[in-house]
Design a protein around this motif. Structure first.
Motif, PDB file in Angstrom:
ATOM      1  N   ILE A  84       0.834  -1.198   0.000  1.00 40.89           N
ATOM      2  CA  ILE A  84       0.000   0.000   0.000  1.00 40.89           C
ATOM      3  C   ILE A  84       0.871   1.251   0.000  1.00 40.89           C
ATOM      4  N   ALA A  85       1.923   1.258   0.824  1.00 45.50           N
ATOM      5  CA  ALA A  85       2.821   2.413   0.880  1.00 45.50           C
ATOM      6  C   ALA A  85       3.507   2.650  -0.461  1.00 45.50           C
ATOM      7  N   ARG A  90       3.768   5.884  -5.443  1.00 41.70           N
ATOM      8  CA  ARG A  90       3.691   5.975  -6.911  1.00 41.70           C
ATOM      9  C   ARG A  90       2.561   6.869  -7.389  1.00 41.70           C
ATOM     10  N   TRP A  91       1.366   6.769  -6.762  1.00 40.88           N
ATOM     11  CA  TRP A  91       0.196   7.406  -7.327  1.00 40.88           C
ATOM     12  C   TRP A  91      -0.433   8.528  -6.498  1.00 40.88           C
ATOM     13  N   ALA A  96       2.405  10.047   2.391  1.00 38.17           N
ATOM     14  CA  ALA A  96       2.530   9.801   3.833  1.00 38.17           C
ATOM     15  C   ALA A  96       1.195  10.020   4.538  1.00 38.17           C
ATOM     16  N   GLU A  97       0.546  11.130   4.222  1.00 37.38           N
ATOM     17  CA  GLU A  97      -0.749  11.429   4.853  1.00 37.38           C
ATOM     18  C   GLU A  97      -1.793  10.379   4.499  1.00 37.38           C
ATOM     19  N   ARG A  98      -1.861  10.022   3.255  1.00 40.48           N
ATOM     20  CA  ARG A  98      -2.849   9.015   2.828  1.00 40.48           C
ATOM     21  C   ARG A  98      -2.543   7.644   3.427  1.00 40.48           C
ATOM     22  N   PHE A  99      -1.257   7.325   3.539  1.00 41.43           N
ATOM     23  CA  PHE A  99      -0.887   6.045   4.136  1.00 41.43           C
ATOM     24  C   PHE A  99      -1.332   5.979   5.592  1.00 41.43           C
ATOM     25  N   VAL A 100      -1.074   7.031   6.344  1.00 44.50           N
ATOM     26  CA  VAL A 100      -1.460   7.026   7.759  1.00 44.50           C
ATOM     27  C   VAL A 100      -2.962   6.851   7.899  1.00 44.50           C
ATOM     28  N   TRP A 101      -3.736   7.598   7.130  1.00 47.72           N
ATOM     29  CA  TRP A 101      -5.194   7.465   7.201  1.00 47.72           C
ATOM     30  C   TRP A 101      -5.643   6.052   6.845  1.00 47.72           C
ATOM     31  N   THR A 102      -5.082   5.508   5.779  1.00 45.10           N
ATOM     32  CA  THR A 102      -5.459   4.160   5.340  1.00 45.10           C
ATOM     33  C   THR A 102      -5.056   3.109   6.371  1.00 45.10           C
ATOM     34  N   ALA A 103      -3.829   3.190   6.861  1.00 44.61           N
ATOM     35  CA  ALA A 103      -3.328   2.189   7.813  1.00 44.61           C
ATOM     36  C   ALA A 103      -4.077   2.249   9.139  1.00 44.61           C
ATOM     37  N   VAL A 104      -4.380   3.447   9.612  1.00 43.03           N
ATOM     38  CA  VAL A 104      -5.125   3.572  10.870  1.00 43.03           C
ATOM     39  C   VAL A 104      -6.533   3.009  10.699  1.00 43.03           C
ATOM     40  N   ALA A 105      -7.163   3.300   9.570  1.00 42.92           N
ATOM     41  CA  ALA A 105      -8.511   2.771   9.319  1.00 42.92           C
ATOM     42  C   ALA A 105      -8.491   1.240   9.246  1.00 42.92           C
ATOM     43  N   LEU A 106      -7.508   0.677   8.548  1.00 40.75           N
ATOM     44  CA  LEU A 106      -7.420  -0.784   8.444  1.00 40.75           C
ATOM     45  C   LEU A 106      -7.092  -1.423   9.798  1.00 40.75           C
ATOM     46  N   THR A 107      -6.279  -0.748  10.593  1.00 40.58           N
ATOM     47  CA  THR A 107      -5.985  -1.253  11.940  1.00 40.58           C
ATOM     48  C   THR A 107      -7.251  -1.265  12.785  1.00 40.58           C
ATOM     49  N   ILE A 139       3.306   1.583  10.963  1.00 40.18           N
ATOM     50  CA  ILE A 139       2.730   2.848  10.509  1.00 40.18           C
ATOM     51  C   ILE A 139       3.718   4.006  10.627  1.00 40.18           C
ATOM     52  N   PRO A 140       4.312   4.253  11.795  1.00 45.51           N
ATOM     53  CA  PRO A 140       5.250   5.386  11.858  1.00 45.51           C
ATOM     54  C   PRO A 140       6.487   5.205  10.975  1.00 45.51           C
ATOM     55  N   THR A 141       6.985   3.971  10.892  1.00 45.66           N
ATOM     56  CA  THR A 141       8.186   3.723  10.088  1.00 45.66           C
ATOM     57  C   THR A 141       7.926   4.009   8.621  1.00 45.66           C
ATOM     58  N   LEU A 142       6.836   3.473   8.093  1.00 48.33           N
ATOM     59  CA  LEU A 142       6.538   3.684   6.679  1.00 48.33           C
ATOM     60  C   LEU A 142       6.132   5.134   6.398  1.00 48.33           C
ATOM     61  N   ALA A 143       5.385   5.750   7.298  1.00 52.28           N
ATOM     62  CA  ALA A 143       4.990   7.152   7.107  1.00 52.28           C
ATOM     63  C   ALA A 143       6.230   8.049   7.079  1.00 52.28           C
ATOM     64  N   ARG A 144       7.165   7.811   7.988  1.00 52.59           N
ATOM     65  CA  ARG A 144       8.406   8.590   8.025  1.00 52.59           C
ATOM     66  C   ARG A 144       9.190   8.390   6.733  1.00 52.59           C
ATOM     67  N   SER A 145       9.232   7.168   6.268  1.00 56.42           N
ATOM     68  CA  SER A 145       9.945   6.862   5.038  1.00 56.42           C
ATOM     69  C   SER A 145       9.277   7.537   3.839  1.00 56.42           C
ATOM     70  N   LEU A 146       7.955   7.562   3.825  1.00 56.70           N
ATOM     71  CA  LEU A 146       7.229   8.222   2.728  1.00 56.70           C
ATOM     72  C   LEU A 146       7.466   9.734   2.759  1.00 56.70           C
ATOM     73  N   ARG A 147       7.499  10.316   3.935  1.00 54.04           N
ATOM     74  CA  ARG A 147       7.762  11.766   4.046  1.00 54.04           C
ATOM     75  C   ARG A 147       9.162  12.102   3.564  1.00 54.04           C
ATOM     76  N   ALA A 148      10.113  11.279   3.925  1.00 55.45           N
ATOM     77  CA  ALA A 148      11.503  11.527   3.543  1.00 55.45           C
ATOM     78  C   ALA A 148      11.685  11.448   2.030  1.00 55.45           C
ATOM     79  N   ARG A 149      10.877  10.686   1.358  1.00 56.74           N
ATOM     80  CA  ARG A 149      11.014  10.502  -0.084  1.00 56.74           C
ATOM     81  C   ARG A 149      10.306  11.594  -0.875  1.00 56.74           C
ATOM     82  N   THR A 150       9.394  12.308  -0.244  1.00 57.94           N
ATOM     83  CA  THR A 150       8.616  13.271  -1.015  1.00 57.94           C
ATOM     84  C   THR A 150       9.007  14.706  -0.735  1.00 57.94           C
ATOM     85  N   ASP A 151       9.901  14.948   0.228  1.00 54.26           N
ATOM     86  CA  ASP A 151      10.310  16.327   0.535  1.00 54.26           C
ATOM     87  C   ASP A 151      11.302  16.845  -0.468  1.00 54.26           C
TER      88      ASP A 151
END
Length: 151
Positions: A84-85, A90-91, A96-107, A139-151
């Motif tokens: 998902i991340a 990719r799309w 990062a924001e969308r991942f957190v929302w999706t992962a929290v909802a699925l959790t 969740i925090p690990t992947l969100a942090r990684s997604l933020r680092a890649r998009t800045d």
């Protein structure tokens, strides 16, 4: 090797495609390590719960969940989270924001089956906690990684 296009701009090996594939590989590598950490953490917490008397017997089938079952399920759904991340990287304009929302909802959705299982209070509480353990790793690990890649 570098080449020059019609506009006189030098295009080398660091084109957008290379950096994008590098971002995906780094995210996948981070996700793999986080998955291993989530598996270990969840299995250790499950073993600790068993050591204090939680039996992990689910009345629906009457079977006890083995420690290996926690490891396998944690690994599978952690990999789903990594996929998902990667897809959001990719799309999505804000992965990062969308991942957190999706992962929290699925959790949150994943907490429903333990609550409906009919297991005793100790088992239900432990199962809910065991859903939250990998979430707190992934969740925090992947969100942090997604933020680092998009800045």
């Amino acid at each position: 090797m570098t080449s020059m296009n019609d506009n006189g701009v030098v295009a080398g090996p660091e084109s957008g495609r290379t950096s994008a594939s590098h971002r995906f590989r780094r995210l996948a590598g981070t996700g793999f390590l986080a998955t291993l950490a989530a598996i270990v953490a969840t299995t250790l917490v499950a073993a600790s719960a068993q050591a204090v008397g939680v039996d992990f017997e689910v009345p629906d089938g009457g079977e006890t969940i083995p420690l290996s079952g926690f490891a396998v399920v944690t690994g599978f759904f952690s990999v789903v989270g990594v996929v998902i991340a990667v897809a959001l990287l990719r799309w999505s304009a804000r992965p990062a924001e969308r991942f957190v929302w999706t992962a929290v909802a699925l959790t949150a959705i994943s907490l429903v089956p333990p609550l409906l299982s009919g297991a005793d209070t100790a088992t239900t509480t432990a199962l809910v906690g065991l859903h939250l353990v990998p979430a707190t790793v992934m969740i925090p690990t992947l969100a942090r990684s997604l933020r680092a890649r998009t800045d």
